[in-house]
Design a protein around this motif. Sequence first.
Motif, PDB file in Angstrom:
ATOM      1  N   GLN A 285       0.819  -1.212   0.000  1.00 34.69           N
ATOM      2  CA  GLN A 285       0.000   0.000   0.000  1.00 34.69           C
ATOM      3  C   GLN A 285       0.854   1.264   0.000  1.00 34.69           C
ATOM      4  O   GLN A 285       0.580   2.195  -0.755  1.00 34.69           O
ATOM      5  CB  GLN A 285      -0.943  -0.004   1.202  1.00 34.69           C
ATOM      6  CG  GLN A 285      -2.006  -1.090   1.084  1.00 34.69           C
ATOM      7  CD  GLN A 285      -2.894  -1.161   2.302  1.00 34.69           C
ATOM      8  OE1 GLN A 285      -2.426  -1.343   3.401  1.00 34.69           O
ATOM      9  NE2 GLN A 285      -4.189  -1.016   2.066  1.00 34.69           N
ATOM     10  N   ASP A 286       1.871   1.314   0.830  1.00 40.71           N
ATOM     11  CA  ASP A 286       2.655   2.541   0.987  1.00 40.71           C
ATOM     12  C   ASP A 286       3.552   2.838  -0.219  1.00 40.71           C
ATOM     13  O   ASP A 286       3.708   3.992  -0.609  1.00 40.71           O
ATOM     14  CB  ASP A 286       3.518   2.467   2.245  1.00 40.71           C
ATOM     15  CG  ASP A 286       2.673   2.361   3.503  1.00 40.71           C
ATOM     16  OD1 ASP A 286       1.478   2.714   3.458  1.00 40.71           O
ATOM     17  OD2 ASP A 286       3.215   1.906   4.529  1.00 40.71           O
ATOM     18  N   ASP A 287       4.160   1.804  -0.785  1.00 40.72           N
ATOM     19  CA  ASP A 287       5.108   2.017  -1.888  1.00 40.72           C
ATOM     20  C   ASP A 287       4.510   1.690  -3.256  1.00 40.72           C
ATOM     21  O   ASP A 287       4.807   2.362  -4.241  1.00 40.72           O
ATOM     22  CB  ASP A 287       6.356   1.162  -1.672  1.00 40.72           C
ATOM     23  CG  ASP A 287       7.083   1.522  -0.388  1.00 40.72           C
ATOM     24  OD1 ASP A 287       7.273   2.729  -0.135  1.00 40.72           O
ATOM     25  OD2 ASP A 287       7.440   0.605   0.372  1.00 40.72           O
ATOM     26  N   LEU A 288       3.690   0.633  -3.327  1.00 41.13           N
ATOM     27  CA  LEU A 288       3.171   0.182  -4.625  1.00 41.13           C
ATOM     28  C   LEU A 288       1.746   0.664  -4.889  1.00 41.13           C
ATOM     29  O   LEU A 288       1.201   0.441  -5.958  1.00 41.13           O
ATOM     30  CB  LEU A 288       3.251  -1.343  -4.702  1.00 41.13           C
ATOM     31  CG  LEU A 288       4.666  -1.916  -4.490  1.00 41.13           C
ATOM     32  CD1 LEU A 288       4.631  -3.439  -4.476  1.00 41.13           C
ATOM     33  CD2 LEU A 288       5.634  -1.400  -5.552  1.00 41.13           C
ATOM     34  N   GLU A 289       1.161   1.302  -3.880  1.00 48.63           N
ATOM     35  CA  GLU A 289      -0.149   1.949  -3.999  1.00 48.63           C
ATOM     36  C   GLU A 289      -1.287   1.011  -4.388  1.00 48.63           C
ATOM     37  O   GLU A 289      -2.201   1.388  -5.126  1.00 48.63           O
ATOM     38  CB  GLU A 289      -0.059   3.138  -4.964  1.00 48.63           C
ATOM     39  CG  GLU A 289       0.949   4.167  -4.521  1.00 48.63           C
ATOM     40  CD  GLU A 289       1.065   5.362  -5.449  1.00 48.63           C
ATOM     41  OE1 GLU A 289       0.459   5.336  -6.525  1.00 48.63           O
ATOM     42  OE2 GLU A 289       1.762   6.311  -5.073  1.00 48.63           O
ATOM     43  N   LEU A 290      -1.257  -0.216  -3.879  1.00 46.61           N
ATOM     44  CA  LEU A 290      -2.374  -1.129  -4.081  1.00 46.61           C
ATOM     45  C   LEU A 290      -3.502  -0.757  -3.139  1.00 46.61           C
ATOM     46  O   LEU A 290      -3.259  -0.316  -2.014  1.00 46.61           O
ATOM     47  CB  LEU A 290      -1.949  -2.577  -3.812  1.00 46.61           C
ATOM     48  CG  LEU A 290      -1.423  -3.362  -5.022  1.00 46.61           C
ATOM     49  CD1 LEU A 290      -0.094  -2.810  -5.459  1.00 46.61           C
ATOM     50  CD2 LEU A 290      -1.351  -4.815  -4.720  1.00 46.61           C
ATOM     51  N   ASP A 291      -4.742  -0.927  -3.594  1.00 51.14           N
ATOM     52  CA  ASP A 291      -5.881  -0.685  -2.713  1.00 51.14           C
ATOM     53  C   ASP A 291      -6.339  -2.018  -2.105  1.00 51.14           C
ATOM     54  O   ASP A 291      -5.776  -3.077  -2.391  1.00 51.14           O
ATOM     55  CB  ASP A 291      -7.008   0.030  -3.450  1.00 51.14           C
ATOM     56  CG  ASP A 291      -7.581  -0.771  -4.612  1.00 51.14           C
ATOM     57  OD1 ASP A 291      -7.478  -2.015  -4.619  1.00 51.14           O
ATOM     58  OD2 ASP A 291      -8.133  -0.143  -5.520  1.00 51.14           O
ATOM     59  N   SER A 292      -7.351  -1.935  -1.259  1.00 48.08           N
ATOM     60  CA  SER A 292      -7.793  -3.139  -0.536  1.00 48.08           C
ATOM     61  C   SER A 292      -8.309  -4.227  -1.482  1.00 48.08           C
ATOM     62  O   SER A 292      -8.118  -5.411  -1.217  1.00 48.08           O
ATOM     63  CB  SER A 292      -8.858  -2.773   0.497  1.00 48.08           C
ATOM     64  OG  SER A 292      -9.961  -2.163  -0.132  1.00 48.08           O
ATOM     65  N   MET A 293      -8.940  -3.852  -2.590  1.00 51.73           N
ATOM     66  CA  MET A 293      -9.410  -4.844  -3.554  1.00 51.73           C
ATOM     67  C   MET A 293      -8.228  -5.537  -4.237  1.00 51.73           C
ATOM     68  O   MET A 293      -8.256  -6.754  -4.455  1.00 51.73           O
ATOM     69  CB  MET A 293     -10.321  -4.191  -4.602  1.00 51.73           C
ATOM     70  CG  MET A 293     -10.943  -5.199  -5.545  1.00 51.73           C
ATOM     71  SD  MET A 293     -11.919  -6.468  -4.714  1.00 51.73           S
ATOM     72  CE  MET A 293     -13.378  -5.554  -4.340  1.00 51.73           C
ATOM     73  N   ASP A 294      -7.187  -4.788  -4.564  1.00 48.01           N
ATOM     74  CA  ASP A 294      -5.985  -5.390  -5.148  1.00 48.01           C
ATOM     75  C   ASP A 294      -5.372  -6.405  -4.177  1.00 48.01           C
ATOM     76  O   ASP A 294      -4.939  -7.489  -4.583  1.00 48.01           O
ATOM     77  CB  ASP A 294      -4.932  -4.317  -5.458  1.00 48.01           C
ATOM     78  CG  ASP A 294      -5.338  -3.381  -6.578  1.00 48.01           C
ATOM     79  OD1 ASP A 294      -6.094  -3.796  -7.478  1.00 48.01           O
ATOM     80  OD2 ASP A 294      -4.882  -2.221  -6.546  1.00 48.01           O
ATOM     81  N   ILE A 295      -5.327  -6.041  -2.908  1.00 46.77           N
ATOM     82  CA  ILE A 295      -4.736  -6.938  -1.914  1.00 46.77           C
ATOM     83  C   ILE A 295      -5.576  -8.195  -1.765  1.00 46.77           C
ATOM     84  O   ILE A 295      -5.037  -9.309  -1.698  1.00 46.77           O
ATOM     85  CB  ILE A 295      -4.543  -6.201  -0.580  1.00 46.77           C
ATOM     86  CG1 ILE A 295      -3.468  -5.125  -0.770  1.00 46.77           C
ATOM     87  CG2 ILE A 295      -4.159  -7.177   0.542  1.00 46.77           C
ATOM     88  CD1 ILE A 295      -3.275  -4.208   0.389  1.00 46.77           C
ATOM     89  N   LEU A 296      -6.885  -8.049  -1.768  1.00 48.44           N
ATOM     90  CA  LEU A 296      -7.749  -9.223  -1.702  1.00 48.44           C
ATOM     91  C   LEU A 296      -7.537 -10.123  -2.917  1.00 48.44           C
ATOM     92  O   LEU A 296      -7.436 -11.349  -2.788  1.00 48.44           O
ATOM     93  CB  LEU A 296      -9.212  -8.807  -1.595  1.00 48.44           C
ATOM     94  CG  LEU A 296     -10.229  -9.934  -1.495  1.00 48.44           C
ATOM     95  CD1 LEU A 296      -9.954 -10.821  -0.288  1.00 48.44           C
ATOM     96  CD2 LEU A 296     -11.637  -9.379  -1.435  1.00 48.44           C
ATOM     97  N   ASN A 297      -7.423  -9.538  -4.089  1.00 49.94           N
ATOM     98  CA  ASN A 297      -7.158 -10.329  -5.291  1.00 49.94           C
ATOM     99  C   ASN A 297      -5.792 -11.010  -5.225  1.00 49.94           C
ATOM    100  O   ASN A 297      -5.633 -12.139  -5.692  1.00 49.94           O
ATOM    101  CB  ASN A 297      -7.262  -9.445  -6.542  1.00 49.94           C
ATOM    102  CG  ASN A 297      -8.696  -9.094  -6.855  1.00 49.94           C
ATOM    103  OD1 ASN A 297      -9.623  -9.840  -6.564  1.00 49.94           O
ATOM    104  ND2 ASN A 297      -8.902  -7.929  -7.458  1.00 49.94           N
ATOM    105  N   LEU A 298      -4.817 -10.341  -4.630  1.00 52.86           N
ATOM    106  CA  LEU A 298      -3.493 -10.952  -4.460  1.00 52.86           C
ATOM    107  C   LEU A 298      -3.579 -12.140  -3.502  1.00 52.86           C
ATOM    108  O   LEU A 298      -2.984 -13.194  -3.759  1.00 52.86           O
ATOM    109  CB  LEU A 298      -2.485  -9.919  -3.951  1.00 52.86           C
ATOM    110  CG  LEU A 298      -1.078 -10.446  -3.676  1.00 52.86           C
ATOM    111  CD1 LEU A 298      -0.437 -11.011  -4.946  1.00 52.86           C
ATOM    112  CD2 LEU A 298      -0.207  -9.349  -3.074  1.00 52.86           C
TER     113      LEU A 298
END
Length: 80
Positions: free
Chosen positions: A33-46
């Motif tokens: 989140q801090d460096d790669l700017e993923l949002d919560s949906m991106d993290i869930l998909n990951l």
Amino acid sequence: MTEDEIRSAYIEELVRVAPDLDPTEIAGSDHLQDDLELDSMDILNLVIALNQRFGVAIAEADYPQIATPDLAAAFLAQKI
């Protein structure tokens, strides 16, 4: 599977989830989140992608353990 192989696989899945990222520019310490700017949906998909690739269930409480490629490699190495 070594931690380096796990880290590479993690980055492959990360780039599938966020195709605008350049895998050659992702450092082991880059935070999702801090460096790669993923949002919560991106993290869930990951998390879903990592589950499918490694067969490891990742509880929400463990999300900080996959917040960087280096952390994820160490965490997943223990779970595989």
